[in-house]
Every structure is written in C-alpha cells, then in structure tokens.
Write an enzyme that holds these catalytic residues in place. Structure first.
Site, PDB file in Angstrom:
ATOM      1  N   ASP A  17     -19.532 -16.261 -16.720  1.00  0.00           N
ATOM      2  CA  ASP A  17     -19.727 -14.304 -17.712  1.00  0.00           C
ATOM      3  C   ASP A  17     -18.771 -14.497 -18.142  1.00  0.00           C
ATOM      4  O   ASP A  17     -18.325 -12.713 -17.594  1.00  0.00           O
ATOM      5  CB  ASP A  17     -20.848 -13.710 -16.366  1.00  0.00           C
ATOM      6  CG  ASP A  17     -21.485 -13.241 -17.181  1.00  0.00           C
ATOM      7  OD1 ASP A  17     -21.838 -13.257 -18.226  1.00  0.00           O
ATOM      8  OD2 ASP A  17     -21.929 -11.941 -16.395  1.00  0.00           O
ATOM      9  N   GLU A  77     -21.712 -18.639 -20.519  1.00  0.00           N
ATOM     10  CA  GLU A  77     -22.703 -18.108 -21.220  1.00  0.00           C
ATOM     11  C   GLU A  77     -22.482 -18.226 -22.282  1.00  0.00           C
ATOM     12  O   GLU A  77     -21.614 -17.474 -22.844  1.00  0.00           O
ATOM     13  CB  GLU A  77     -23.179 -16.920 -20.251  1.00  0.00           C
ATOM     14  CG  GLU A  77     -24.560 -16.690 -21.017  1.00  0.00           C
ATOM     15  CD  GLU A  77     -24.922 -15.426 -19.698  1.00  0.00           C
ATOM     16  OE1 GLU A  77     -24.918 -14.335 -20.741  1.00  0.00           O
ATOM     17  OE2 GLU A  77     -25.250 -15.377 -18.651  1.00  0.00           O
ATOM     18  N   ASP A 149     -21.843  -9.762 -11.754  1.00  0.00           N
ATOM     19  CA  ASP A 149     -21.463 -10.383 -13.140  1.00  0.00           C
ATOM     20  C   ASP A 149     -21.022 -11.517 -12.282  1.00  0.00           C
ATOM     21  O   ASP A 149     -21.244 -12.936 -12.830  1.00  0.00           O
ATOM     22  CB  ASP A 149     -20.454 -10.088 -13.814  1.00  0.00           C
ATOM     23  CG  ASP A 149     -20.307  -8.487 -14.689  1.00  0.00           C
ATOM     24  OD1 ASP A 149     -20.775  -9.079 -15.626  1.00  0.00           O
ATOM     25  OD2 ASP A 149     -20.028  -7.553 -14.280  1.00  0.00           O
TER      26      ASP A 149
END
Length: 184
Positions: A17, A77, A149
C-alpha cells in the site's frame, strides 16, 4: 477455488500500500485455498528529508522486506486521482519507487485499484477502512488489528491471492476503470 495437489508448494505474496509518508506491506502465503499470515508492517520516510531521500528510504525498505520474506509475487494498490494534484503526484512517485523496488527484486507485479481490493476482501467496493481491517483479521485469523496501512497491504495481497477480483468478480464484469472507479 480449487484445491491444489498435496505436494504443491505455497505461494508467498507481498502486498504493498504505497505512500510517501507511510508505505504498508503485508506478506501472506497461499496454499490451495488456504491463506496464512506471514508478516506485515510499515516503512516510514522522514518528512523532514527531501523527496529523493524519502524515495530512497521506500526503495531500500521494500528491498529489505523482499530479502527477509522472499515473496514469489507482489501486488500494489493503484493510485487514484486526488482532488489535490500535488498529493497525487507525490503518491505516484512513492508508488513508482515501490514498483521499481519490486521489479528490482525480481518479482512479477500485479496492480489493483482500491475498489478491486475492497470488493475482493469485503465484498463491496465502498467499504470503510475499519471493515477492511476487520475482514483482514478474520480471513488471516489474526490475534490483533494491524495498522491501517499494513491492513491495506495485506488486503492487496489477499485480493491477488483471490485472483484479483475474488468476491467482487461478478460485480465488475463488463465495466472499465477510470480514475480508480468502475464505470459502465
């Protein structure tokens, strides 16, 4: 999902992420239709440093994660367009550093939008952060709640383990992605 042969080796997946300030990472193993938690955490850059030094911190940190956990594949992502162009640009640079580190580490890299990740993990693309965290805990049988996160990175790895779409596959058939959103 079909079961794999009894002698099949588990596949180790690294989810990322990306963020300039905090980049989450999550490592899981997939063996047949079973998922197992390996590790997760955050790589933090010093916001008092210049952009090149912060990018170097992310690149080096991801390289250390790769060396430590030896994943077979990675999932990242995708960046969505933010209302603040400067924030979007900085996030894109952090994402570029992450992808570069993964490729430098010899990993194949898959990319998923936040919508795809949420659909695969929670079952709906507009899920709240807390819902994603709760499903990550449930799917991986964790004793505690990971940081946001790290949970997002684990969710990205779970999405990849589920073939990218998982629970949301039917909902996305025939749609295109624009600006991180599905459109007909």
């Amino acid at each position: 999902m079909s079961a794999s042969p009894p002698n099949a080796l588990p596949i180790r997946l690294l989810g990322i992420d990306p963020g300039l300030r905090v980049t989450g990472f999550g490592v899981i193993e997939k063996h047949g239709n079973q998922l197992r938690y390996v590790a997760s955490g955050c790589i933090k850059s010093n916001d008092k440093q210049g952009l090149p030094e912060r990018i170097a911190t992310l690149f080096t940190g991801i390289g250390e994660v790769i060396a430590t956990y030896q994943p077979d594949q990675a999932a990242v992502e995708k960046v969505f367009v933010n209302v603040n162009p400067q924030s979007t640009l900085l996030l894109g640079q952090a994402r570029g550093a992450a992808i570069s580190a993964l490729v430098h580490g010899g990993l194949p890299v898959a990319e998923y939008t936040a919508l795809q990740v949420k659909q695969a993990v929670v079952g709906q693309g507009k899920a709240a952060t807390e819902q994603v965290q709760a499903m990550v805990v449930r799917l991986l049988g964790l004793a505690g709640m990971p940081a946001a996160d790290a949970a997002d990175a684990l969710a990205c790895a779970i999405c990849h383990a589920h073939g990218g779409q998982g629970l949301g596959a039917l909902a996305t058939v025939g749609y295109r992605i624009r600006g991180g959103r599905l459109i007909g």
